[in-house]
Scaffold this motif. Structure first.
Motif, PDB file in Angstrom:
ATOM      1  N   VAL A  22       0.857  -1.183   0.000  1.00 51.93           N
ATOM      2  CA  VAL A  22       0.000   0.000   0.000  1.00 51.93           C
ATOM      3  C   VAL A  22       0.891   1.230   0.000  1.00 51.93           C
ATOM      4  O   VAL A  22       1.821   1.334   0.806  1.00 51.93           O
ATOM      5  N   SER A  23       0.624   2.157  -0.910  1.00 51.19           N
ATOM      6  CA  SER A  23       1.341   3.436  -0.956  1.00 51.19           C
ATOM      7  C   SER A  23       0.314   4.562  -0.899  1.00 51.19           C
ATOM      8  O   SER A  23      -0.623   4.574  -1.703  1.00 51.19           O
ATOM      9  N   VAL A  24       0.495   5.487   0.047  1.00 51.65           N
ATOM     10  CA  VAL A  24      -0.445   6.596   0.206  1.00 51.65           C
ATOM     11  C   VAL A  24       0.335   7.900   0.258  1.00 51.65           C
ATOM     12  O   VAL A  24       1.268   8.043   1.066  1.00 51.65           O
ATOM     13  N   TYR A  25      -0.033   8.845  -0.593  1.00 53.32           N
ATOM     14  CA  TYR A  25       0.518  10.201  -0.567  1.00 53.32           C
ATOM     15  C   TYR A  25      -0.593  11.131  -0.098  1.00 53.32           C
ATOM     16  O   TYR A  25      -1.656  11.215  -0.712  1.00 53.32           O
ATOM     17  N   LEU A  26      -0.326  11.832   1.009  1.00 50.65           N
ATOM     18  CA  LEU A  26      -1.364  12.627   1.646  1.00 50.65           C
ATOM     19  C   LEU A  26      -0.886  14.053   1.865  1.00 50.65           C
ATOM     20  O   LEU A  26       0.197  14.284   2.411  1.00 50.65           O
ATOM     21  N   ASP A  27      -1.686  15.022   1.434  1.00 50.47           N
ATOM     22  CA  ASP A  27      -1.386  16.443   1.629  1.00 50.47           C
ATOM     23  C   ASP A  27      -1.978  16.876   2.960  1.00 50.47           C
ATOM     24  O   ASP A  27      -3.190  16.854   3.145  1.00 50.47           O
ATOM     25  N   THR A  28      -1.114  17.267   3.893  1.00 55.38           N
ATOM     26  CA  THR A  28      -1.586  17.697   5.207  1.00 55.38           C
ATOM     27  C   THR A  28      -1.356  19.183   5.435  1.00 55.38           C
ATOM     28  O   THR A  28      -1.295  19.642   6.578  1.00 55.38           O
ATOM     29  N   THR A  29      -1.217  19.945   4.364  1.00 57.22           N
ATOM     30  CA  THR A  29      -1.074  21.396   4.498  1.00 57.22           C
ATOM     31  C   THR A  29      -2.283  21.953   5.234  1.00 57.22           C
ATOM     32  O   THR A  29      -3.426  21.658   4.860  1.00 57.22           O
ATOM     33  N   PRO A  30      -2.078  22.747   6.297  1.00 56.68           N
ATOM     34  CA  PRO A  30      -3.226  23.263   7.053  1.00 56.68           C
ATOM     35  C   PRO A  30      -4.179  24.053   6.167  1.00 56.68           C
ATOM     36  O   PRO A  30      -3.764  24.878   5.360  1.00 56.68           O
ATOM     37  N   LYS A  31      -5.447  23.772   6.311  1.00 59.76           N
ATOM     38  CA  LYS A  31      -6.479  24.483   5.552  1.00 59.76           C
ATOM     39  C   LYS A  31      -7.541  24.971   6.531  1.00 59.76           C
ATOM     40  O   LYS A  31      -7.927  24.274   7.467  1.00 59.76           O
ATOM     41  N   GLU A  32      -8.017  26.186   6.299  1.00 58.30           N
ATOM     42  CA  GLU A  32      -9.002  26.766   7.197  1.00 58.30           C
ATOM     43  C   GLU A  32     -10.330  26.018   7.106  1.00 58.30           C
ATOM     44  O   GLU A  32     -10.719  25.525   6.048  1.00 58.30           O
ATOM     45  N   ASN A  33     -11.028  25.961   8.246  1.00 58.16           N
ATOM     46  CA  ASN A  33     -12.370  25.396   8.338  1.00 58.16           C
ATOM     47  C   ASN A  33     -12.440  23.932   7.909  1.00 58.16           C
ATOM     48  O   ASN A  33     -13.471  23.460   7.457  1.00 58.16           O
ATOM     49  N   ALA A  34     -11.323  23.192   8.018  1.00 56.09           N
ATOM     50  CA  ALA A  34     -11.351  21.792   7.622  1.00 56.09           C
ATOM     51  C   ALA A  34     -10.493  20.953   8.563  1.00 56.09           C
ATOM     52  O   ALA A  34      -9.580  20.266   8.133  1.00 56.09           O
ATOM     53  N   PRO A  35     -10.772  20.987   9.879  1.00 57.96           N
ATOM     54  CA  PRO A  35      -9.927  20.272  10.825  1.00 57.96           C
ATOM     55  C   PRO A  35      -9.943  18.761  10.636  1.00 57.96           C
ATOM     56  O   PRO A  35      -8.990  18.070  10.992  1.00 57.96           O
ATOM     57  N   ASN A  36     -11.036  18.215  10.105  1.00 55.40           N
ATOM     58  CA  ASN A  36     -11.148  16.766   9.942  1.00 55.40           C
ATOM     59  C   ASN A  36     -10.958  16.319   8.496  1.00 55.40           C
ATOM     60  O   ASN A  36     -11.178  15.153   8.178  1.00 55.40           O
ATOM     61  N   GLU A  37     -10.547  17.254   7.648  1.00 63.57           N
ATOM     62  CA  GLU A  37     -10.478  16.929   6.227  1.00 63.57           C
ATOM     63  C   GLU A  37      -9.454  15.843   5.934  1.00 63.57           C
ATOM     64  O   GLU A  37      -9.702  14.939   5.130  1.00 63.57           O
ATOM     65  N   VAL A  38      -8.283  15.901   6.579  1.00 60.40           N
ATOM     66  CA  VAL A  38      -7.243  14.905   6.325  1.00 60.40           C
ATOM     67  C   VAL A  38      -7.729  13.523   6.716  1.00 60.40           C
ATOM     68  O   VAL A  38      -7.550  12.545   5.969  1.00 60.40           O
ATOM     69  N   ALA A  39      -8.363  13.411   7.880  1.00 59.18           N
ATOM     70  CA  ALA A  39      -8.875  12.116   8.333  1.00 59.18           C
ATOM     71  C   ALA A  39      -9.918  11.572   7.372  1.00 59.18           C
ATOM     72  O   ALA A  39      -9.944  10.365   7.083  1.00 59.18           O
ATOM     73  N   LEU A  40     -10.776  12.442   6.854  1.00 61.58           N
ATOM     74  CA  LEU A  40     -11.802  12.007   5.906  1.00 61.58           C
ATOM     75  C   LEU A  40     -11.180  11.510   4.608  1.00 61.58           C
ATOM     76  O   LEU A  40     -11.596  10.481   4.057  1.00 61.58           O
ATOM     77  N   ARG A  41     -10.151  12.224   4.128  1.00 65.94           N
ATOM     78  CA  ARG A  41      -9.508  11.792   2.879  1.00 65.94           C
ATOM     79  C   ARG A  41      -8.753  10.482   3.076  1.00 65.94           C
ATOM     80  O   ARG A  41      -8.701   9.636   2.188  1.00 65.94           O
ATOM     81  N   LEU A  42      -8.176  10.303   4.256  1.00 64.38           N
ATOM     82  CA  LEU A  42      -7.463   9.061   4.543  1.00 64.38           C
ATOM     83  C   LEU A  42      -8.438   7.889   4.600  1.00 64.38           C
ATOM     84  O   LEU A  42      -8.134   6.790   4.120  1.00 64.38           O
ATOM     85  N   ARG A  43      -9.614   8.111   5.165  1.00 64.64           N
ATOM     86  CA  ARG A  43     -10.620   7.046   5.197  1.00 64.64           C
ATOM     87  C   ARG A  43     -11.116   6.717   3.789  1.00 64.64           C
ATOM     88  O   ARG A  43     -11.362   5.547   3.471  1.00 64.64           O
ATOM     89  N   ALA A  44     -11.235   7.731   2.940  1.00 68.04           N
ATOM     90  CA  ALA A  44     -11.638   7.485   1.553  1.00 68.04           C
ATOM     91  C   ALA A  44     -10.579   6.671   0.823  1.00 68.04           C
ATOM     92  O   ALA A  44     -10.904   5.761   0.048  1.00 68.04           O
ATOM     93  N   ALA A  45      -9.309   6.969   1.095  1.00 68.68           N
ATOM     94  CA  ALA A  45      -8.224   6.197   0.489  1.00 68.68           C
ATOM     95  C   ALA A  45      -8.281   4.754   0.968  1.00 68.68           C
ATOM     96  O   ALA A  45      -8.073   3.819   0.188  1.00 68.68           O
ATOM     97  N   ARG A  46      -8.582   4.561   2.242  1.00 70.86           N
ATOM     98  CA  ARG A  46      -8.686   3.202   2.780  1.00 70.86           C
ATOM     99  C   ARG A  46      -9.773   2.418   2.045  1.00 70.86           C
ATOM    100  O   ARG A  46      -9.580   1.236   1.712  1.00 70.86           O
ATOM    101  N   GLU A  47     -10.913   3.030   1.796  1.00 66.78           N
ATOM    102  CA  GLU A  47     -11.998   2.336   1.101  1.00 66.78           C
ATOM    103  C   GLU A  47     -11.577   1.927  -0.302  1.00 66.78           C
ATOM    104  O   GLU A  47     -11.855   0.805  -0.747  1.00 66.78           O
ATOM    105  N   ALA A  48     -10.870   2.830  -0.996  1.00 68.68           N
ATOM    106  CA  ALA A  48     -10.417   2.505  -2.356  1.00 68.68           C
ATOM    107  C   ALA A  48      -9.380   1.384  -2.341  1.00 68.68           C
ATOM    108  O   ALA A  48      -9.390   0.489  -3.204  1.00 68.68           O
ATOM    109  N   LEU A  49      -8.484   1.405  -1.355  1.00 69.26           N
ATOM    110  CA  LEU A  49      -7.463   0.370  -1.259  1.00 69.26           C
ATOM    111  C   LEU A  49      -8.073  -0.979  -0.893  1.00 69.26           C
ATOM    112  O   LEU A  49      -7.627  -2.022  -1.379  1.00 69.26           O
ATOM    113  N   ALA A  50      -9.083  -0.970  -0.029  1.00 74.77           N
ATOM    114  CA  ALA A  50      -9.760  -2.213   0.327  1.00 74.77           C
ATOM    115  C   ALA A  50     -10.426  -2.820  -0.903  1.00 74.77           C
ATOM    116  O   ALA A  50     -10.376  -4.039  -1.116  1.00 74.77           O
ATOM    117  N   ALA A  51     -11.024  -1.962  -1.732  1.00 73.50           N
ATOM    118  CA  ALA A  51     -11.649  -2.451  -2.958  1.00 73.50           C
ATOM    119  C   ALA A  51     -10.628  -3.030  -3.926  1.00 73.50           C
ATOM    120  O   ALA A  51     -10.940  -3.929  -4.715  1.00 73.50           O
TER     121      ALA A  51
END
Length: 389
Positions: A22-51
């Motif tokens: 499994v290889s995952v590249y994740l952008d964690t640059t701070p973004k306003e009004n999106a404190p949970n955005e990284v976690a959500l994108r990581l979970r989406a990546a997990r779903e795609a990898l599981a598939a």
């Protein structure tokens, strides 16, 4: 770039060829009004990898990876067999954007192209009261936790406590106090310079990153030995050693030096190609490079990368691979003839990186080389390794 640090990633491949990495590249640059955005994108990546077929234990390891690194704007995670085997960090967003893949080989090349190896250096934060000196040892491309470990070697220097400021008013004593303040600054700079010199000797530093008070760092630079003074990188702010500004300055310097090193290897390659065929210590093209790697003859691998994205010029080109680190070829039969069963395909650049790591060859990325894909410098002349007829 010496890829020896990648051997543990490759040496125990998953159940070949049934499972992969499994290889995952994740952008964690701070973004306003999106404190949970990284976690959500990581979970989406997990779903795609599981598939795609990745196992749950490995996906759980990726999902729980520690992404809390103040200086990292991006993370590269490479996992297999239920563990994250390598966690890389980058100073910028992933050059090719966020991505996740489940493939026979870990896709490390975009990370390697974006993050050059860390060179031994010293970081200094200086002010008129003293300073901090950190010796950073040479290492492979920086991974999560490297700098925190290096902080054990932090040295604190306390300067003279009085006087550290020049008097603002007039009077008969003003010149004496001004001279005293300047002498205090100079004495503090000498103390810091001595600590920097000792730290540089300890890690064999090739440059110094210097930040802090403008006046003090100017005096300090003058107090350094010439070999260090000529290789000072300035941080134009008075910030802590752990501030992103120090990481960014070090990364920029390392990138510049890596580009110079790659250019030197390219010049050497061109000089070798101008020699008579029997005396050449170089080959060109993917097939010839992989052949030389399989035979353990390569000292340096050269890969072209586009200047705008750091993607390799053969971003979609594939190669046949087997479970051995040097099992890589452009043709399936080239591996089966060597006894490799069940070869599979993956990106050619990734096959080159693994073969380089497995045969102690260095890897270099070349910018702005149109028409150039892959080449290699050899440990022996071509005539010494090619079969005679």
């Amino acid at each position: 770039m010496d890829l020896g640090f990648l051997r543990p990633l490759y040496e125990y491949p998953p159940d070949w060829p049934a499972s992969g990495y499994v290889s995952v590249y994740l952008d964690t640059t701070p973004k306003e009004n999106a404190p949970n955005e990284v976690a959500l994108r990581l979970r989406a990546a997990r779903e795609a990898l599981a598939a795609a077929g990745a196992d749950q234990a490995t996906l759980d390891a990726v999902l729980t990876a520690n992404l809390d690194h103040v200086a990292a704007r991006s993370h590269a995670l490479f996992a297999a067999g239920g563990t994250v085997r390598l966690h890389g960090i980058m100073p910028e967003s992933p050059s090719l954007g966020e991505s996740s893949s489940y493939t026979p080989l870990p896709h490390v090349v975009p990370w390697l192209a974006q993050r050059p190896p860390r060179l031994p250096h010293v970081r200094v934060a200086a002010n008129r009261e003293g300073g901090q000196v950190l010796a950073v040892p040479g290492a492979w491309p920086e991974t999560q936790g490297d700098l925190e470990t290096a902080m054990v070697g932090l040295t604190e220097i306390v300067g003279e406590s009085w006087p550290v400021h020049k008097p603002a008013g007039g009077g008969w004593s003003q010149p004496r106090f001004q001279r005293s303040a300047e002498e205090t600054w100079t004495e503090t700079a000498k103390r810091i310079a001595e600590a920097v010199t000792r730290a540089a000797d300890r890690v064999k530093a090739v440059f110094v990153v210097l930040g802090g008070d403008v006046r003090e760092r100017t005096i300090l630079a003058d107090e350094l030995p010439k070999a260090l003074r000529d290789n000072v990188v300035i941080v134009e702010r008075e910030v802590e050693l752990t501030a992103p500004a120090f990481d960014e300055a070090a990364w920029a310097e390392e990138s510049w030096r890596a580009a110079l090193d790659a250019r030197a290897r390219l010049d050497e390659f061109r000089a070798q190609m101008d020699r008579p065929p029997g005396d050449r210590r170089a080959v060109q093209g993917l097939d010839a490079t992989l052949t030389a790697l399989r035979d353990g003859l390569v000292s340096d691998v050269l890969i072209a990368a586009s200047p705008d994205s750091t993607a390799t010029a053969m971003a979609t080109e594939t190669a046949w691979i087997g479970p051995g680190l040097a099992d890589a070829a452009t043709g399936r039969e080239q591996l089966t003839e060597r006894g490799v069963t069940d070869p599979v395909t993956d990106l050619a650049a990734e096959a080159l990186a693994r073969a380089a790591a497995g045969t102690a060859a260095e890897l270099h990325f070349l910018r702005e080389e149109p028409g150039f894909t892959a080449a290699a410098l050899l440990r022996a002349p071509v005539a010494a390794v090619e079969p005679t007829t």
